[in-house]
Design an enzyme around this catalytic site. Structure first.
Site, PDB file in Angstrom:
ATOM      1  N   ARG A   6       8.326 -13.725  -7.570  1.00  0.00           N
ATOM      2  CA  ARG A   6       7.834 -11.873  -6.860  1.00  0.00           C
ATOM      3  C   ARG A   6       6.577 -12.048  -6.462  1.00  0.00           C
ATOM      4  O   ARG A   6       5.075 -12.248  -5.297  1.00  0.00           O
ATOM      5  CB  ARG A   6       8.851 -11.237  -5.948  1.00  0.00           C
ATOM      6  CG  ARG A   6       8.203 -10.556  -5.001  1.00  0.00           C
ATOM      7  CD  ARG A   6       9.527  -9.364  -4.347  1.00  0.00           C
ATOM      8  NE  ARG A   6       9.066  -8.374  -5.563  1.00  0.00           N
ATOM      9  CZ  ARG A   6       9.851  -7.330  -5.563  1.00  0.00           C
ATOM     10  NH1 ARG A   6      10.878  -7.066  -4.843  1.00  0.00           N
ATOM     11  NH2 ARG A   6       9.694  -6.388  -6.587  1.00  0.00           N
ATOM     12  N   CYS A  17       3.096  -1.017 -12.682  1.00  0.00           N
ATOM     13  CA  CYS A  17       3.524  -0.136 -13.115  1.00  0.00           C
ATOM     14  C   CYS A  17       4.432  -0.651 -14.300  1.00  0.00           C
ATOM     15  O   CYS A  17       5.252   0.403 -14.485  1.00  0.00           O
ATOM     16  CB  CYS A  17       3.322   0.875 -12.415  1.00  0.00           C
ATOM     17  SG  CYS A  17       5.577   0.611 -11.758  1.00  0.00           S
ATOM     18  N   GLU A  51       2.115  -2.733   4.682  1.00  0.00           N
ATOM     19  CA  GLU A  51       3.133  -2.111   3.552  1.00  0.00           C
ATOM     20  C   GLU A  51       4.171  -3.115   4.457  1.00  0.00           C
ATOM     21  O   GLU A  51       4.102  -2.562   5.633  1.00  0.00           O
ATOM     22  CB  GLU A  51       3.471  -0.686   3.333  1.00  0.00           C
ATOM     23  CG  GLU A  51       4.058  -0.231   3.105  1.00  0.00           C
ATOM     24  CD  GLU A  51       5.440  -1.061   1.609  1.00  0.00           C
ATOM     25  OE1 GLU A  51       4.366  -0.785   0.858  1.00  0.00           O
ATOM     26  OE2 GLU A  51       6.281  -1.954   1.791  1.00  0.00           O
ATOM     27  N   ALA A 102       0.525  -1.483  -0.377  1.00  0.00           N
ATOM     28  CA  ALA A 102       0.353   0.055  -0.020  1.00  0.00           C
ATOM     29  C   ALA A 102       0.894   1.339  -0.361  1.00  0.00           C
ATOM     30  O   ALA A 102       0.213   1.899  -0.447  1.00  0.00           O
ATOM     31  CB  ALA A 102      -1.096   0.077   0.919  1.00  0.00           C
ATOM     32  N   ALA A 103       1.888   1.567   0.192  1.00  0.00           N
ATOM     33  CA  ALA A 103       3.382   2.372   0.628  1.00  0.00           C
ATOM     34  C   ALA A 103       3.158   3.497  -0.849  1.00  0.00           C
ATOM     35  O   ALA A 103       3.689   2.083  -1.081  1.00  0.00           O
ATOM     36  CB  ALA A 103       4.447   2.366   0.897  1.00  0.00           C
ATOM     37  N   PRO A 104       3.023   4.407  -0.917  1.00  0.00           N
ATOM     38  CA  PRO A 104       2.691   5.331   0.205  1.00  0.00           C
ATOM     39  C   PRO A 104       1.219   5.663   0.410  1.00  0.00           C
ATOM     40  O   PRO A 104       0.498   6.254   1.085  1.00  0.00           O
ATOM     41  CB  PRO A 104       3.622   6.591  -0.752  1.00  0.00           C
ATOM     42  CG  PRO A 104       3.172   6.392  -2.060  1.00  0.00           C
ATOM     43  CD  PRO A 104       3.695   5.014  -2.257  1.00  0.00           C
ATOM     44  N   GLY A 105       0.371   4.947  -0.109  1.00  0.00           N
ATOM     45  CA  GLY A 105      -1.071   5.391  -0.109  1.00  0.00           C
ATOM     46  C   GLY A 105      -2.040   6.134  -0.630  1.00  0.00           C
ATOM     47  O   GLY A 105      -3.035   6.086  -0.975  1.00  0.00           O
ATOM     48  N   ASP A 154      -1.607  -3.893  -5.571  1.00  0.00           N
ATOM     49  CA  ASP A 154      -0.331  -3.386  -5.879  1.00  0.00           C
ATOM     50  C   ASP A 154       1.568  -3.446  -6.351  1.00  0.00           C
ATOM     51  O   ASP A 154       1.337  -3.028  -6.395  1.00  0.00           O
ATOM     52  CB  ASP A 154      -1.009  -1.930  -6.106  1.00  0.00           C
ATOM     53  CG  ASP A 154      -0.032  -0.844  -6.820  1.00  0.00           C
ATOM     54  OD1 ASP A 154      -0.102  -0.853  -8.418  1.00  0.00           O
ATOM     55  OD2 ASP A 154       0.225   0.219  -6.936  1.00  0.00           O
TER      56      ASP A 154
END
Ligand code: SAM
Length: 444
Positions: free
Chosen positions: A205, A228, A131, A108-111, A175
């Site tokens: 991974r 991404c 995270e 989740a980071a940075p959010g 993500d």
């Protein structure tokens, strides 16, 4: 922009990849976008271009110094790359106005996604934002503190630890950490770390992370998988692996389907900077299969209604399902369907049930397997052949029409079907498959 060695070659086969405009887009200005807080309405959006796939997303004409903007610190908006806001549409399409959901944002980071998810839940249900890397988890917490919703938990765990929360979440967002090629325009430094080996490492991974967290998703629950990266081994191939090995169905988003610039692929949606206004991104929407559901969904055997023309040929049409398979449209007895999924998963099958035939325009062309099957009704038109006619039929010769009637008929000898003949006014076209024909000289 000087891409890493082998990079463009590596992407050559990627769906929707167009090398020239892709390269030229990398010299364009990086669009700046923000997503506004729906409950802290301080950011002025008049005259700003809206992001097509997120109603709270807006492009700014240039990048201001956000640090000097107090309302940024107050959580009135979050600076987020536009493509990744598309999860909002994916969620809306699946859940409509339902918000009483437990959502896990695993990486989740940075959010960015977490603040979007918190806005979307709007205080309902529960959001767990996780995270694994500690200092990054602190940044995540700070951003969610600023966003202000109370139905939020921030955790700092390895994905494995979520396996214990069996079936707990309605939605899991992964993500995933990736090779990052979609961010090269925004962050050219990231190119230094790109290599085919790095892509392979990321792909392995990604599978590990997904496998670890999978038990925490409830059967029937939704997985949003994104990267991404443009590499198929991190994108479509991972979606395929989830569908086959973890057992899920790849879903479509009606709203994203409607946006022509977004590339639709076998696994989901691709955002290219030369096509959409944003950075490179891949989003796949999957639904975890429920117990006992694997046959129809996982093997993509779509149960379909029997066409009337076929139903009329069967003695007991209600006893059969019709499925679309890689072999064609098959009939299979409802009563024997259990376990067929495993058979089809593990074996290389040449026949499953009875191939029914296909609709060609308005007419149904029955398959030879159907002619040889025991499922046909006695009312199916049939013509009794002499022995000579039967042998000629088995040599795949056309026969003269001495019968008068027309259309598809069973060609039979002594009451047993040999195959289909399409009876025309003055001849009968032979429906025997070529490979079945008698090659020997039969002396007729
Ligand atoms: N979702 C974030 C957002 O929208 O702002 C961006 C997430 S970033 C693409 C991927 C995250 O995965 C990083 O924060 C990284 O620290 C984390 N990560 C790295 N290795 C991981 C692993 N083995 N398991 C889980 N997460 C990992």
């Amino acid at each position: 922009m000087q891409f890493p060695a082998g990079y463009l070659d590596h992407l050559k086969q990627a769906p929707g990849f167009d090398v020239e405009s892709f390269q030229s887009a990398h010299s364009d200005k990086v669009p700046v976008s923000v997503r506004i807080h729906p409950r802290k309405p301080a950011f002025k959006t008049e005259n700003l271009e809206q992001v097509k796939w997120c109603k709270e997303g807006f492009y700014l004409p240039q990048r201001p110094d956000f640090t000097l903007d107090p309302i940024f610190h107050a959580g009135a908006y979050y600076v987020q790359e536009a493509s990744s806001m598309s999860i909002q549409k994916a969620l809306e399409d699946q859940f409509g106005s339902e918000r009483n959901l437990r959502i896990l944002d695993l990486c989740a980071a940075p959010g960015g996604k977490s603040t979007l998810l918190a806005s979307w839940l709007n205080g309902n249900g529960l959001l767990v934002a996780n995270e694994v890397i500690k200092p990054r988890a602190s940044i995540l917490k700070e951003n969610l503190d600023r966003w202000g919703f109370t139905n939020v938990v921030v955790s700092n765990n390895d994905p494995r630890q979520f396996g214990k929360l069996e079936g707990f979440f309605d939605v899991i967002v992964v993500d995933a950490p990736c090779s990052g090629s979609g961010m090269f325009r925004k962050d050219p430094e990231a190119m230094k770390h790109w290599s085919e080996d790095a892509v392979a490492h990321c792909s392995a991974r990604q599978e590990r992370i997904l496998e670890d967290v999978w038990p925490a998703l409830k059967p029937g629950g939704l997985l949003l998988y994104s990267t991404c990266s443009y590499s198929e081994s991190e994108d479509e191939q991972i979606s395929q692996w989830i569908a086959e090995d973890l057992e899920a169905e790849i879903l479509k988003s009606v709203s994203l389907d409607e946006i022509p610039e977004i590339i639709k692929t076998s696994g989901g949606y691709r955002f290219y900077p030369n096509k959409t206004k944003g950075e490179g991104y891949y989003l796949s929407i999957l639904r975890k299969l429920e117990e006992g559901e694997d046959f129809e969904e996982r093997l993509k055997l779509k149960n379909m209604p029997l066409p009337d023309a076929l139903g009329d040929l069967l003695e007991a049409p209600d006893e059969y399902h019709m499925y679309e398979t890689h072999l064609g449209q098959i009939l299979f007895p409802k009563a024997s369907i259990e376990g067929l999924a495993s058979i089809m998963k593990h074996l290389h099958v040449l026949k499953v049930g009875t191939l029914a035939g296909e609709l060609k325009g308005k007419s149904f062309v029955p398959d030879h397997e159907l002619a040889m099957s025991l499922v046909l009704d006695v009312t199916v038109p049939r013509l009794e052949l002499s022995k000579e006619e039967a042998l000629r039929f088995l040599k795949k010769e056309a026969l003269p029409n001495r019968f008068g009637s027309q259309g598809w008929h069973l060609m039979q000898f002594e009451g047993l079907s040999l195959g289909w003949g399409n009876v025309l006014p003055n001849r009968i076209n032979n429906g025997l498959p070529k490979s079945w024909r008698i090659l020997k000289d039969i002396g007729v």
